[in-house]
Motif scaffolding. Structure first.
Motif, PDB file in Angstrom:
ATOM      1  N   TYR A  16       0.994  -1.299  -0.013  1.00 33.95           N
ATOM      2  CA  TYR A  16      -0.116  -0.064   0.074  1.00 33.95           C
ATOM      3  C   TYR A  16       1.035   1.365  -0.140  1.00 33.95           C
ATOM      4  N   ASP A  17       1.994   1.116   0.339  1.00 31.66           N
ATOM      5  CA  ASP A  17       2.837   2.192   0.362  1.00 31.66           C
ATOM      6  C   ASP A  17       4.143   2.343  -0.796  1.00 31.66           C
ATOM      7  N   ARG A  72      -1.028   6.531   3.458  1.00 31.09           N
ATOM      8  CA  ARG A  72       0.008   7.000   2.423  1.00 31.09           C
ATOM      9  C   ARG A  72      -0.215   8.129   1.910  1.00 31.09           C
ATOM     10  N   GLU A  83      -4.241   8.891   1.575  1.00 31.72           N
ATOM     11  CA  GLU A  83      -5.241   7.524   1.519  1.00 31.72           C
ATOM     12  C   GLU A  83      -5.009   7.355   2.781  1.00 31.72           C
ATOM     13  N   PHE A  85      -5.786   2.964   4.261  1.00 33.15           N
ATOM     14  CA  PHE A  85      -5.896   1.484   3.777  1.00 33.15           C
ATOM     15  C   PHE A  85      -6.242   0.656   5.054  1.00 33.15           C
ATOM     16  N   LEU A  87      -5.903  -2.939   6.178  1.00 29.43           N
ATOM     17  CA  LEU A  87      -5.337  -4.188   5.795  1.00 29.43           C
ATOM     18  C   LEU A  87      -6.200  -5.366   6.379  1.00 29.43           C
ATOM     19  N   GLU A  92      -5.664  -7.529  -1.232  1.00 32.67           N
ATOM     20  CA  GLU A  92      -5.778  -6.276  -1.304  1.00 32.67           C
ATOM     21  C   GLU A  92      -7.076  -5.437  -1.702  1.00 32.67           C
ATOM     22  N   ARG A  97     -11.182   1.662   2.248  1.00 32.08           N
ATOM     23  CA  ARG A  97     -10.354   2.666   1.661  1.00 32.08           C
ATOM     24  C   ARG A  97     -10.675   3.889   1.656  1.00 32.08           C
ATOM     25  N   GLN A  99      -9.726   8.320   0.650  1.00 35.62           N
ATOM     26  CA  GLN A  99      -8.791   8.961  -0.217  1.00 35.62           C
ATOM     27  C   GLN A  99      -9.413  10.599   0.056  1.00 35.62           C
TER      28      GLN A  99
END
Ligand SMILES: [Zn+2]
Length: 194
Positions: A16-17, A72, A83, A85, A87, A92, A97, A99
């Protein structure tokens, strides 16, 4: 979750990063968000840009279940994207999620505050509930995210509702409770509020 190596600094980085970034010669390299932002700041002539890093947070949903979010931040020219995320397992495509986009000069902590408020608003509502006959729509509105179902050569989506992956066929079965009803489908950018 498979970590990947940043082409520039060599850091082992969770997926994710990491960003698959095009370089000037047209090839793609995997860069961690810090190295990506350093390049972008240079390219966009942003002096003194500091890569914001936030520690993960845990938020409770409407059922009192806890969700852990990792952040991120990416500099996108004159904008910055932040963003979050969740986990959830190895897949994924699962999990919540979020943003948010703002001007690149904006205070990263103000941005984080806005994003967390958006996350809390979303987590406070459940669109599906489960009873003896399976998953049902709780009201008459469903919000979610479209993802690829992960089947090679497949062209079908799956959807993520309440942070949980729902297969396309199962989503169809859920909607059969509303046979004969009308629907309105509006597609929104990931940074918009659904
Ligand atoms: Zn790096």
């Amino acid at each position: 979750m498979t970590e990947q190596t940043c082409f520039r600094c060599g850091a082992r980085t969770p997926p994710y990063d990491i960003v698959n970034a095009a370089s000037s010669d047209g090839t793609y390299r995997l860069l961690c968000s810090g190295c990506f932002n350093e390049d972008m700041a240079q390219w966009a002539d942003i002096v003194g840009f500091e890569h914001p890093q936030f520690t993960p947070v845990r938020l409770l949903d409407a059922d009192g279940d806890s969700h852990e979010f990792h952040f991120r931040s990416l500099l996108l020219g004159d904008q910055i994207s932040l963003e979050a995320f969740e986990l959830a397992g190895n897949d994924e495509s699962e999990g919540y999620r979020f943003q948010i986009l703002d001007e690149s000069q904006s205070d990263p902590f103000v941005l984080l505050g806005k994003l967390v408020q958006k996350m809390m608003r979303a987590l406070s509502v459940k669109h599906l509930h489960e009873d003896a006959s399976g998953l049902q729509v709780a009201g008459t509105m469903v919000r979610g995210r479209i993802e690829w179902d992960g089947v090679e050569d497949g062209r079908l989506p799956c959807v993520v509702i309440d942070g949980k992956r729902v297969e396309w066929n199962d989503f169809g079965a859920i909607l059969m409770a509303f046979e004969g009803w009308q629907f309105r489908l509006e597609l929104l950018d990931p940074s918009d509020e659904a």
